[in-house]
Scaffold this motif. Structure first.
Motif, mmCIF file in Angstrom:
data_model
loop_
_atom_site.group_PDB
_atom_site.id
_atom_site.type_symbol
_atom_site.label_atom_id
_atom_site.label_comp_id
_atom_site.label_asym_id
_atom_site.label_seq_id
_atom_site.Cartn_x
_atom_site.Cartn_y
_atom_site.Cartn_z
ATOM 1 N N ARG A 5 44.404 49.206 31.297
ATOM 2 C CA ARG A 5 44.161 48.175 32.309
ATOM 3 C C ARG A 5 44.115 48.770 33.711
ATOM 4 O O ARG A 5 45.063 49.419 34.156
ATOM 5 N N ASN A 6 43.048 48.528 34.405
ATOM 6 C CA ASN A 6 42.944 48.945 35.799
ATOM 7 C C ASN A 6 43.709 48.010 36.719
ATOM 8 O O ASN A 6 44.235 48.410 37.750
ATOM 9 N N ASP A 7 43.798 46.733 36.347
ATOM 10 C CA ASP A 7 44.459 45.717 37.160
ATOM 11 C C ASP A 7 44.802 44.560 36.226
ATOM 12 O O ASP A 7 44.043 44.252 35.300
ATOM 13 N N MET A 8 45.916 43.896 36.479
ATOM 14 C CA MET A 8 46.390 42.883 35.536
ATOM 15 C C MET A 8 45.524 41.627 35.503
ATOM 16 O O MET A 8 45.613 40.840 34.562
ATOM 17 N N VAL A 9 44.687 41.428 36.509
ATOM 18 C CA VAL A 9 43.739 40.308 36.479
ATOM 19 C C VAL A 9 42.336 40.803 36.147
ATOM 20 O O VAL A 9 41.642 40.236 35.306
ATOM 21 N N GLN A 10 41.910 41.886 36.792
ATOM 22 C CA GLN A 10 40.554 42.359 36.574
ATOM 23 C C GLN A 10 40.306 42.695 35.109
ATOM 24 O O GLN A 10 39.215 42.448 34.568
ATOM 25 N N TYR A 11 41.327 43.235 34.429
ATOM 26 C CA TYR A 11 41.155 43.585 33.018
ATOM 27 C C TYR A 11 40.768 42.362 32.194
ATOM 28 O O TYR A 11 39.877 42.438 31.335
ATOM 29 N N ALA A 21 32.829 37.650 37.271
ATOM 30 C CA ALA A 21 32.102 38.856 37.666
ATOM 31 C C ALA A 21 33.086 39.766 38.391
ATOM 32 O O ALA A 21 34.016 39.292 39.044
ATOM 33 N N THR A 22 32.898 41.066 38.251
ATOM 34 C CA THR A 22 33.771 42.014 38.941
ATOM 35 C C THR A 22 32.940 42.860 39.897
ATOM 36 O O THR A 22 31.744 43.081 39.686
ATOM 37 N N THR A 23 33.591 43.332 40.956
ATOM 38 C CA THR A 23 32.905 44.103 41.989
ATOM 39 C C THR A 23 33.178 45.595 41.816
ATOM 40 O O THR A 23 34.090 46.005 41.107
ATOM 41 N N GLU A 24 32.381 46.402 42.506
ATOM 42 C CA GLU A 24 32.603 47.844 42.531
ATOM 43 C C GLU A 24 33.487 48.256 43.698
ATOM 44 O O GLU A 24 34.308 49.174 43.570
ATOM 45 N N HIS A 25 33.337 47.581 44.841
ATOM 46 C CA HIS A 25 34.024 48.006 46.064
ATOM 47 C C HIS A 25 34.686 46.832 46.796
ATOM 48 O O HIS A 25 34.956 46.935 47.993
ATOM 49 N N MET A 50 51.187 41.540 26.025
ATOM 50 C CA MET A 50 51.210 41.378 27.469
ATOM 51 C C MET A 50 49.931 40.721 27.972
ATOM 52 O O MET A 50 48.829 41.257 27.817
ATOM 53 N N LEU A 51 50.089 39.534 28.586
ATOM 54 C CA LEU A 51 48.952 38.793 29.130
ATOM 55 C C LEU A 51 49.248 38.364 30.559
ATOM 56 O O LEU A 51 50.415 38.232 30.951
ATOM 57 N N THR A 52 48.206 38.101 31.315
ATOM 58 C CA THR A 52 48.332 37.521 32.650
ATOM 59 C C THR A 52 48.060 36.029 32.550
ATOM 60 O O THR A 52 47.114 35.603 31.892
ATOM 61 N N GLY A 53 48.907 35.233 33.209
ATOM 62 C CA GLY A 53 48.834 33.787 33.085
ATOM 63 C C GLY A 53 47.677 33.160 33.851
ATOM 64 O O GLY A 53 47.083 33.774 34.751
ATOM 65 N N PRO A 54 47.363 31.909 33.521
ATOM 66 C CA PRO A 54 46.197 31.251 34.133
ATOM 67 C C PRO A 54 46.317 31.060 35.641
ATOM 68 O O PRO A 54 45.327 31.232 36.365
ATOM 69 N N VAL A 55 47.506 30.717 36.140
ATOM 70 C CA VAL A 55 47.660 30.502 37.583
ATOM 71 C C VAL A 55 47.442 31.805 38.337
ATOM 72 O O VAL A 55 46.773 31.841 39.373
ATOM 73 N N THR A 56 47.997 32.891 37.812
ATOM 74 C CA THR A 56 47.851 34.186 38.473
ATOM 75 C C THR A 56 46.413 34.676 38.414
ATOM 76 O O THR A 56 45.903 35.266 39.379
#
Length: 800
Positions: free
Chosen positions: A527-533, A542-546, A591-597
């Protein structure tokens, strides 16, 4: 008395013989803040190189100077080339810490740090003191860190007492203005206002219980007055004082806030030796406080008109002597402004100002808040779809919107509903997702009673009292990041990537077993980030590069863009979790990230209510939770660190938010068996005010940040009202210091006395992604050692 820094740089940047600049209007277009990390995260890279000793202070100062020069040039290129048009909102770490240090607000425990900074390179000493307060030292813990209003930016909480000696100890803000003159027309210095500074501060340890930081308001205002005088001498025509505390419910009544405004802004405005004052009120509306603010004598007042309403004619009483700065461009989202709608609101504001006796043509156009909450520019993005890009605006694009709106020529238009032009490209609306969300009933958010679950989980898991665990992530070493980057570029195939991740997971499992932890994690190397993943694995994102945004200090995130209906096309974490579980007989948490976060740390669509979007995310996560359970994972953690963050600033709006946020979490976690243990994690916010909502999440175990705030959350926990497991953090992972076993044991004894040994879990404050392995291993060894000592306490007979 508090030991204070010696006066530093007070003479630098002061123009001898300078007089107060002649009065001038603010430019027609001016934002109230701009990103300071650099489009390539230049600030982060310079700081981390300096902290690691890879560059000396001279090189660090050169790099940060070049970043500021490039920022000023870019803002001038975008149309902010007039004097005072561009805000000087740069900070090495945090704007609240900058204000505190300018006034000498430094806790007693940093006396040794201050004593060591008096010789040699003064600029280096200044920066080292700032970083010591922000990051801590080997001996001292850093200042507490918490969320800045309802954003994902974290500020450092000043600590002040009745004996704190307040005096001007740094004029960095003057130096930055003088520097800006060298680069062009000169910027507008920005400083957190005195009222907000004290409303966000906390009483220093040892202060009398009756002491309130606001007791020092008069003393703080006196130092602000001296600082404003220095800025006037340097030739600054305008200074911006940010007072966002006026947009949130406070411990003061409206009448008390009005009186405090006069004691602070009013007294500063009454002085002759100062620049003109722009007072900003970002993050919401100030309502009936506006006439008081207009009467303070400040030359300009900014209003957030995206989250706040247009003022009534009655509220504009006194506007005839004040320039309004209209925050019509939303500074917290990445959606393009509908300029005809903004033009219509601007026209209506001008009409009301005219009716109130003011000058309609004196209104400036601005952002609602600082643009520090959005990425620098869309120009760097190459992978987003053309349809999506057409709806977006990052910081630079929003400045273009400000300049365009201020220049006129936009035909006013009306809007009916959230957006006048709905987005219509693929993925925005998915009928099957909407049908599933519409079919949800209250039964989908319920589990059997906690007592029944707790007994089933005791039997299934067999854990000891004070079970030990971590929050989820382990240090992300260079090899892991390199493997992810190579896989993303296509230079490492799927099999090679999977093997690299499995090797790291095996290493983390072996380490945890050797340390003696009870409940393990797989370490999240993928995982690069707990939300971006999760955004990368869910439809509708959609995800960004910068698209980097500062979270705190050198910590940056790339918020994903949630543009459409959310659903899960395939399992996301199941393979990694089951592989980790195959390596050990001890339970491994899914391990998951929740909907609010996920919502809070993304840029979320604005064409439907947040609650509807949260329900879609909750249903997608529900599928993942039930798949983890079916694969043999007996503990699933769904993190919600942003639960407090999104809480509206006005209490009247709390109930609706807490209803949909709690419901979305329960929707994600209520589809499992009685014996499956659901954990959640919360960190770095003032959670005392939402203990009831935390309880309503109905998680079996809640781990929560506690070490950095020195256990304040325990004071809010009523064991009778919060009957489930809780893990107050015992190690502040955002500081490089390693806590001693004795320190952790003392925290555990205090926590055990409040919640009891049968419900107490032991864990760090947060995930370990940003730490190194040496400090991680040392801290976890101390944690396990402390637990063994505290467990042994219970085995010693009373009176032995």
């Amino acid at each position: 008395m508090t030991t204070q820094p010696t006066p530093r740089s007070v003479a630098r940047g002061t123009a001898a013989g300078a007089v107060r600049p002649a009065p001038s209007a603010l430019p027609a277009a001016t934002p109230v803040g701009y990103p300071r990390i650099g489009p390539g995260r230049e600030l982060k890279k310079a700081e981390e190189a300096y902290w690691a000793g890879r560059i000396d202070h001279a090189e660090f100062a050169r790099r940060t100077r070049e970043l500021r020069r490039a920022t000023r040039a870019r803002l001038a290129e975008l149309g902010l080339d007039a004097a005072a048009a561009a805000p000087e909102s740069f900070s090495l770490y945090d704007q609240v810490l900058d204000a505190a240090l300018a006034l000498g607000i430094v806790p007693d425990r940093f006396a040794s740090v201050l004593a060591a900074d008096g010789a040699g390179d003064q600029a280096k000493a200044d920066d080292d003191v700032l970083f010591a307060l922000a990051r801590g030292t080997v001996e001292q813990s850093p200042l507490e860190m918490t969320k800045w209003f309802d954003t994902n930016y974290h500020y450092l909480v000043p600590e002040i007492g009745p004996g704190t000696e307040l005096r001007l100890t740094s004029t960095r803000i003057v130096d930055l203005f003088t520097e800006s003159l060298e680069d062009g027309a000169g910027t507008r210095p920005v400083l957190v206002g005195p009222l907000t500074l004290l409303l966000l501060a906390k009483a220093q340890d040892g202060a009398p219980e009756s002491f309130d930081p606001l007791d020092r308001l008069d003393d703080v205002v006196a130092v602000y007055a001296e600082l404003l005088a220095r800025l006037a001498e340097a030739g600054a025509p305008w200074v911006q004082l940010d007072e966002p505390a006026l947009t949130a419910d406070q411990r003061l009544s409206q009448a008390e806030l009005a009186e405090a405004l006069q004691r602070s802004i009013g007294r500063l405005a009454a002085r002759a030796d100062r620049p003109q004052l722009l007072v900003t009120t970002p993050y919401g509306g100030i309502g009936d406080l506006l006439p008081t603010l207009l009467a303070t004598g400040a030359e300009a007042v900014h209003l957030d008109l995206t989250r706040g309403e247009l003022p009534t004619v009655a509220q504009l009483d006194g506007v005839d002597t004040v320039q309004l700065v209209a925050g019509l461009i939303e500074g917290r989202s990445v959606w393009r402004t509908e300029l005809p709608t903004a033009a219509a609101r601007l026209a209506e504001l001008r009409r009301r100002v005219t009716e109130a006796g003011g000058a309609a043509d004196a209104i400036s156009v601005s952002t609602s808040v600082s643009l520090q909450h959005v990425p620098h520019t869309l120009e760097l993005e190459t992978s987003l779809s053309a349809e999506l890009v057409a709806t977006l605006a990052f910081a630079d694009e929003k400045i273009i919107e400000i300049v365009t709106l201020a220049a006129g020529g936009i035909e006013p238009g009306a809007v009916d509903g959230p957006r006048s032009v709905p987005r219509a490209f693929d993925g925005v609306q998915v009928p099957s997702v909407r049908e599933r969300a519409a079919a949800v009933t209250s039964a989908d958010t319920e589990r059997v009673a906690y007592e029944e679950r707790a007994e089933a989980q005791r039997q299934a898991l067999g854990l000891p009292d004070l079970p030990t665990t971590t929050i989820g992530s382990f240090p992300q070493v260079g090899e892991v990041r390199a493997a992810r980057a190579a896989h993303r570029k296509g230079t490492l195939d799927d099999a090679g990537y999977e093997q690299a991740m499995k090797e790291e997971i095996a290493r983390v499992i072996t380490l945890q077993e050797e340390l003696g932890l009870d409940v393990l994690v797989h370490g999240e190397p993928e995982r690069n980030d707990m939300v971006q993943y999760f955004a990368e694995n869910l439809e509708g994102f959609a995800t960004t590069e910068h698209g980097w945004v500062q979270s705190y200090g050198s910590r940056c995130t790339r918020p994903s863009i949630l543009f459409g209906d959310v659903h899960r096309p395939a399992p996301i974490t199941v393979g990694w979790a089951t592989y980790a579980q195959s390596l050990t007989p001890r339970p491994v948490k899914g391990m998951l990230t929740g909907p609010v976060t996920i919502l809070a740390w993304s840029f979320v669509r604005d064409d439907q209510p947040l609650g509807d979007t949260a329900a879609q995310v909750g249903l997608a996560l529900r599928d993942e939770v039930t798949d983890l359970e079916a694969a043999g994972i007996s503990i699933v953690q769904v993190d919600e660190p942003a639960l407090r963050e999104l809480l509206p600033l006005r209490e009247v709006q709390h109930a609706d938010y807490l209803d949909w946020s709690v419901r979305s979490f329960r929707l994600a976690t209520s589809g499992v068996d009685t014996a499956t243990q659901i954990h959640t994690h919360l960190c770095y916010s003032e959670f005392n005010v939402v203990v009831g909502a935390i309880d309503a999440l109905n998680a079996d175990v809640t781990s929560i940040e506690s070490a950095r705030s020195r256990g304040e959350i325990l004071e809010a926990i009523d064991p009778g009202a919060f009957p489930r497991g809780i893990g107050p953090g015992v190690w502040d992972i955002h500081s490089p210091r390693v806590p001693a076993a004795e320190e952790i044991a003392e925290q555990l004894r205090r926590a055990r006395a409040v919640v009891g040994p049968e419900r107490l879990w032991v864990n760090p404050d947060c995930g370990l992604k940003t730490r190194g392995y040496s400090e991680t291993e040392a801290s976890l060894r101390h944690l396990v050692q402390a637990v063994r000592e505290v467990r042994a306490d219970a085995e010693v007979p009373a009176g032995a």
